[in-house]
Scaffold this motif. Structure first.
Motif, short mmCIF file in Angstrom:
data_model
loop_
_atom_site.label_atom_id
_atom_site.label_comp_id
_atom_site.label_asym_id
_atom_site.label_seq_id
_atom_site.Cartn_x
_atom_site.Cartn_y
_atom_site.Cartn_z
N LEU A 282 6.26 -0.36 -9.62
CA LEU A 282 5.08 0.05 -10.38
C LEU A 282 5.32 0.12 -11.88
O LEU A 282 4.36 0.05 -12.66
CB LEU A 282 4.58 1.41 -9.87
N ARG B 186 4.05 -5.05 -10.32
CA ARG B 186 2.89 -4.19 -9.99
C ARG B 186 1.67 -5.05 -9.67
O ARG B 186 0.94 -4.78 -8.72
CB ARG B 186 2.59 -3.24 -11.14
N TYR C 101 1.95 3.99 -4.59
CA TYR C 101 1.23 4.98 -5.37
C TYR C 101 1.25 6.35 -4.68
O TYR C 101 1.37 7.39 -5.33
CB TYR C 101 -0.22 4.53 -5.60
N ASP D 229 -0.26 -5.04 -6.21
CA ASP D 229 -1.70 -4.73 -6.14
C ASP D 229 -2.47 -5.85 -5.46
O ASP D 229 -3.48 -5.62 -4.79
CB ASP D 229 -2.25 -4.50 -7.55
#
Length: 386
Positions: free
Chosen positions: A58, A64, A8, A68
């Motif tokens: 992502l 993703r 990110y 995460d």
């Protein structure tokens, strides 16, 4: 090896960013550090690759979710951490072929002279599996073996797609580059767009004498026993990505991945609440009134001895710290707790002697709830529905 930056952070987006925001952020960075704009600049090339890796993870919902949940230590990543490219070394050609379409061209980048691309490799498709796990398996982690029906490298041509002794000819359309370039006039001037060569599929060569066993694809149907390591602490709905164990890529290409979808079996003793385990203890009335020692089962298979206080009320909760499920790969807080909810058993049938014994206590004030106890029970009742 340099420390990887958070994906990110690489793209400069929030963790709640939408797919469009991620795509826009990647496009901006990729244009800035594109090799055609930064010829010979190794630092720009590394930033270009870093952005491509972040985008690959992502923009894919499953990758993703895995990132995460696990960070760079996702299952199937090996000792080097999270590897979205399945162990294959990432090069510029792979990036152009995988992500070029977000720039408005077919598979290439537009507006920079087309970039220097060479022949590209085919990537095999991904496979999906489901696995049902018991709470005990989730608590400790487990290795599961699957016999997978999938595309494997052709045993006759060993993946080349050509008959033995046959040679591949240079593609007459792209002359071995694997791409074709279109030049168009726009309001911004002449624009060049590269796309995959339709004749050779981006390989740069065409097979002169195709393998009779696989028809020139380089792959055939087969089976493989795949062992998958599932870490402790996984939960229903999680997806574990296993790089390089999917369908084989044509013409000695890159293998796809296997995505393993996690399902949980019900447990007769425990109900899961995130990493906590909830156990309902049915306490007999004498122990609730007089106090005493009880045994509580654990997910480890052992039993813990717990002392109950005299006058234990129904609805009392005990929390045994660290006796729940572990956090996946150490992310989040540590082990969950074992939460014990106390219920008091009231028998439905009594013998004459038991009835006579209990009748003696009916009029005793000690067996009538006082106002404080009634308020406490009412508050718990309100909390249950709030």
């Amino acid at each position: 090896m340099a420390q990887k930056r958070d994906y990110y952070e690489v793209l400069g987006v929030d963790k709640n960013a939408t797919e469009d925001q991620i795509k826009k952020a990647y496009r901006t960075i990729a244009i800035k550090y594109h090799p055609d704009r930064n010829p010979g600049n190794k630092e720009a090339e590394e930033k270009f690759k870093e952005a491509a890796e972040a985008y690959d993870v992502l923009h894919d919902p499953q990758k993703r979710q895995q990132y995460d949940t696990f960070g760079f230590n996702g299952p199937g990543a090996g000792g080097s951490g999270f590897d979205p490219f399945g162990g294959a070394s990432m090069n510029m050609d792979d990036i152009f072929s995988m992500f070029g379409d977000i720039f408005g061209g077919h598979a290439g980048f537009s507006g920079f002279g087309g970039g220097k691309r060479g022949p590209q490799k085919h990537r095999g498709s991904d496979l999906r599996l489901k696995v049902r796990l018991s709470l005990q398996e989730i608590a400790h982690g487990v290795n599961k073996k699957f016999k997978v029906r999938k595309d494997i490298t052709c045993s006759h041509c060993h993946g080349s797609g050509a008959e033995a002794g046959s040679t591949n000819d240079q593609c007459p359309t792209c002359h071995g580059s694997g791409v074709i370039t279109h030049t168009t006039q726009s309001i911004f001037g002449m624009m060049q767009t590269q796309g995959v060569c339709p004749t050779c599929g981006g390989e740069g060569t065409v097979i002169k004498n195709k393998c009779k066993h696989c028809g020139g694809t380089g792959v055939e149907k087969g089976e493989e026993v795949v062992e998958i390591k599932i870490p402790a602490g996984v939960a229903e709905g999680m997806v574990i990505n296993v790089p390089g164990k999917g369908n084989a890529g044509q013409h000695k290409g890159i293998n796809g991945d296997i995505q393993v979808f996690i399902e949980e079996e019900e447990n007769e003793n425990f109900v899961r609440d995130n990493n906590d385990l909830i156990y309902n203890l049915l306490l007999d009335f004498p122990t609730a009134a007089l106090g005493g020692e009880v045994e509580i089962p654990t997910i480890e298979g052992t039993r813990l001895k717990v002392k109950m206080e005299a006058g234990t009320q129904p609805g009392k909760t005990l929390r045994l710290r660290g006796k729940g499920l572990p956090a996946v790969q150490g992310y989040g807080r540590g082990n969950g707790d074992l939460v014990v909810n106390v219920s008091v058993y009231v028998p439905k049938t009594l013998s004459r002697e038991e009835k006579e014994a209990i009748e003696k206590f009916r009029q005793s004030d000690n067996f009538k709830g006082d106002a404080a106890t009634k308020r406490s029970i009412f508050q718990k009742f309100k909390n249950y529905f709030s």
